[in-house]
Design a protein around this motif. Structure first.
Motif, PDB file in Angstrom:
ATOM      1  N   GLY A 101      37.474 -72.657   5.990  1.00 34.10           N
ATOM      2  CA  GLY A 101      37.190 -73.256   7.286  1.00 34.10           C
ATOM      3  C   GLY A 101      37.654 -72.393   8.445  1.00 34.10           C
ATOM      4  N   VAL A 102      38.798 -71.737   8.275  1.00 37.96           N
ATOM      5  CA  VAL A 102      39.322 -70.873   9.341  1.00 37.96           C
ATOM      6  C   VAL A 102      38.383 -69.695   9.584  1.00 37.96           C
ATOM      7  CG1 VAL A 102      41.248 -69.414  10.040  1.00 37.96           C
ATOM      8  CG2 VAL A 102      41.702 -71.565   8.849  1.00 37.96           C
ATOM      9  N   GLN A 103      37.948 -69.039   8.520  1.00 38.51           N
ATOM     10  CA  GLN A 103      37.054 -67.889   8.658  1.00 38.51           C
ATOM     11  C   GLN A 103      35.689 -68.299   9.209  1.00 38.51           C
ATOM     12  OE1 GLN A 103      37.020 -66.043   4.788  1.00 38.51           O
ATOM     13  NE2 GLN A 103      39.225 -65.680   4.803  1.00 38.51           N
ATOM     14  N   LEU A 104      35.235 -69.492   8.827  1.00 37.34           N
ATOM     15  CA  LEU A 104      33.968 -69.988   9.359  1.00 37.34           C
ATOM     16  C   LEU A 104      34.049 -70.171  10.868  1.00 37.34           C
ATOM     17  CD1 LEU A 104      31.129 -71.302   9.068  1.00 37.34           C
ATOM     18  CD2 LEU A 104      32.313 -73.468   8.651  1.00 37.34           C
ATOM     19  N   ARG A 105      35.144 -70.773  11.339  1.00 34.69           N
ATOM     20  CA  ARG A 105      35.314 -70.989  12.772  1.00 34.69           C
ATOM     21  C   ARG A 105      35.417 -69.673  13.527  1.00 34.69           C
ATOM     22  NH1 ARG A 105      33.611 -74.643  15.986  1.00 34.69           N
ATOM     23  NH2 ARG A 105      32.984 -72.828  17.183  1.00 34.69           N
ATOM     24  N   GLU A 106      36.072 -68.686  12.920  1.00 32.88           N
ATOM     25  CA  GLU A 106      36.176 -67.373  13.556  1.00 32.88           C
ATOM     26  C   GLU A 106      34.803 -66.728  13.712  1.00 32.88           C
ATOM     27  OE1 GLU A 106      38.881 -65.200  11.133  1.00 32.88           O
ATOM     28  OE2 GLU A 106      40.686 -66.029  12.079  1.00 32.88           O
ATOM     29  N   ASP A 107      33.965 -66.824  12.689  1.00 30.10           N
ATOM     30  CA  ASP A 107      32.613 -66.269  12.778  1.00 30.10           C
ATOM     31  C   ASP A 107      31.791 -66.988  13.838  1.00 30.10           C
ATOM     32  OD1 ASP A 107      32.999 -64.315  10.904  1.00 30.10           O
ATOM     33  OD2 ASP A 107      32.108 -65.426   9.242  1.00 30.10           O
ATOM     34  N   MET A 108      31.950 -68.297  13.925  1.00 27.06           N
ATOM     35  CA  MET A 108      31.209 -69.050  14.934  1.00 27.06           C
ATOM     36  C   MET A 108      31.675 -68.680  16.335  1.00 27.06           C
ATOM     37  SD  MET A 108      31.001 -72.808  13.075  1.00 27.06           S
ATOM     38  CE  MET A 108      29.994 -73.538  14.374  1.00 27.06           C
ATOM     39  N   ASP A 109      32.975 -68.460  16.518  1.00 30.61           N
ATOM     40  CA  ASP A 109      33.495 -68.095  17.833  1.00 30.61           C
ATOM     41  C   ASP A 109      33.052 -66.695  18.242  1.00 30.61           C
ATOM     42  OD1 ASP A 109      34.745 -70.524  18.019  1.00 30.61           O
ATOM     43  OD2 ASP A 109      36.690 -69.798  17.327  1.00 30.61           O
ATOM     44  N   LYS A 110      32.869 -65.804  17.260  1.00 30.88           N
ATOM     45  CA  LYS A 110      32.459 -64.437  17.558  1.00 30.88           C
ATOM     46  C   LYS A 110      30.958 -64.309  17.820  1.00 30.88           C
ATOM     47  CE  LYS A 110      36.164 -62.331  14.829  1.00 30.88           C
ATOM     48  NZ  LYS A 110      36.475 -61.536  13.600  1.00 30.88           N
ATOM     49  N   GLY A 111      30.202 -65.369  17.601  1.00 37.41           N
ATOM     50  CA  GLY A 111      28.772 -65.326  17.842  1.00 37.41           C
ATOM     51  C   GLY A 111      27.943 -64.839  16.678  1.00 37.41           C
ATOM     52  N   VAL A 112      28.576 -64.670  15.513  1.00 35.40           N
ATOM     53  CA  VAL A 112      27.836 -64.200  14.342  1.00 35.40           C
ATOM     54  C   VAL A 112      26.757 -65.195  13.952  1.00 35.40           C
ATOM     55  CG1 VAL A 112      28.020 -63.554  11.909  1.00 35.40           C
ATOM     56  CG2 VAL A 112      29.802 -62.876  13.525  1.00 35.40           C
ATOM     57  N   ASP A 114      25.131 -67.133  15.835  1.00 30.56           N
ATOM     58  CA  ASP A 114      24.008 -67.138  16.770  1.00 30.56           C
ATOM     59  C   ASP A 114      22.877 -66.253  16.259  1.00 30.56           C
ATOM     60  OD1 ASP A 114      25.317 -68.836  18.482  1.00 30.56           O
ATOM     61  OD2 ASP A 114      26.213 -67.229  19.667  1.00 30.56           O
ATOM     62  N   ARG A 115      23.230 -65.169  15.591  1.00 31.15           N
ATOM     63  CA  ARG A 115      22.208 -64.301  15.001  1.00 31.15           C
ATOM     64  C   ARG A 115      21.538 -64.986  13.815  1.00 31.15           C
ATOM     65  NH1 ARG A 115      24.305 -58.425  13.829  1.00 31.15           N
ATOM     66  NH2 ARG A 115      22.062 -58.232  13.441  1.00 31.15           N
ATOM     67  N   PHE A 116      22.339 -65.707  13.017  1.00 32.58           N
ATOM     68  CA  PHE A 116      21.765 -66.414  11.875  1.00 32.58           C
ATOM     69  C   PHE A 116      20.781 -67.482  12.337  1.00 32.58           C
ATOM     70  CE2 PHE A 116      25.962 -65.537   9.459  1.00 32.58           C
ATOM     71  CZ  PHE A 116      25.543 -64.233   9.221  1.00 32.58           C
ATOM     72  N   LYS A 117      21.079 -68.087  13.484  1.00 31.72           N
ATOM     73  CA  LYS A 117      20.217 -69.164  13.991  1.00 31.72           C
ATOM     74  C   LYS A 117      18.809 -68.671  14.284  1.00 31.72           C
ATOM     75  CE  LYS A 117      20.975 -70.514  18.159  1.00 31.72           C
ATOM     76  NZ  LYS A 117      21.588 -71.124  19.363  1.00 31.72           N
TER      77      LYS A 117
END
Length: 277
Positions: A101-112, A114-117
């Motif tokens: 969960g921590v790593q997931l939140r970090e990726d979401m905060d970094k905008g990673v 957004d590219r997947f979307k």
């Protein structure tokens, strides 16, 4: 004399629309999940510190708890190992899945994400992919805990098959719990808050269980909670498999609990993720 070209252009446009698919097939979803898993694995290789919680922690906690509490609880370290090793395995599964969960939140905060979307991929792929890669972390933590126990003198009565079955149950448990912390990662506002919330979940479930002490030594009100704690069912199931090699009802209850967590928190994680993205 004029030539009309609107009709061929319209035909090409209709053909392109006809070629588009309304949804991602199951086969494509599986392929995309494995691609995301490979991405997460490469990320782990480039950041070895992500393995500290599944390499150093099991070794440290096994030795520390065994030598500190072994004499007080079981009379000596050797007698305490059959009790503590399954408990350390359950604790390691919890802490390892918490990092998801921590790593997931970090990726979401970094905008990673957004590219997947913007990619034509299944929405569950960015969530399930890293969790598939985390199976390696759970297996590594389980193996190191058993190895440390063997070095200290742990001799499981269940033999090789019992140890493998117990280790497999721990891996399944860790993967199931990861969906809980994945959901926390999608609803929290920062990686720090995910870690704080996860610790509040982990500590009561781990220490208010039968992972480190026998239930008979606890006061009645606390023993009642320990007996219904899902971690206690997992710990007892691993003890039955590794120490005696028997498949008891606790194994069934542990698997039912794992299935319930996936059935509840996987849809919640996906729905929360879609709302955020």
């Amino acid at each position: 004399m004029t030539t009309l070209i609107a009709e061929p252009t319209a035909t090409v446009a209709i053909d392109r629309v006809a070629q588009t698919k309304p949804h991602v097939t199951l086969r494509e979803t599986f392929s995309q999940i494995m691609t995301m898993a490979w991405r997460a694995t490469k990320k782990m290789r480039r950041n070895p510190e992500q393995f500290f919680d599944v390499t150093v922690q099991p070794l440290l906690f096994t030795a520390m708890f065994a030598y500190i509490f072994g004499g007080a609880i079981s009379g000596d370290v050797q007698s305490y190992l059959p009790l503590i090793i399954p408990g350390i395995l359950a604790q390691t599964a919890l802490t390892s899945s918490m990092a998801t969960g921590v790593q997931l939140r970090e990726d979401m905060d970094k905008g990673v994400f957004d590219r997947f979307k913007s990619l034509p991929i299944a929405r569950i792929a960015p969530l399930a992919g890293p969790m598939v890669a985390d199976l390696l972390r759970y297996a590594l933590a389980t193996t190191l805990t058993f190895v440390m126990g063997f070095i200290m003198g742990y001799r499981p009565g269940g033999g090789v098959l019992g140890v493998l079955a117990g280790g497999l149950l721990v891996v399944i448990t860790g993967w199931s719990l990861a969906w809980v912390f994945t959901w926390v990662g999608t609803i929290a506002r920062s990686a720090q808050s995910v870690q704080g919330i996860s610790m509040m979940i982990m500590f009561p479930l781990t220490f208010l269980s039968n992972a480190f002490v026998p239930v008979s030594s606890l006061p009645g009100w606390l023993a009642a909670f320990v007996k219904v704690n899902p971690v206690s069912h997992v710990v007892t199931a691993v003890r039955d498999l590794a120490n005696t090699g028997t498949v008891t009802g606790q194994v069934g209850w542990a698997l039912v609990g794992c299935a319930a967590m996936v059935a509840i928190f996987a849809p919640l994680s996906l729905r929360s993720y879609q709302r955020k993205m």
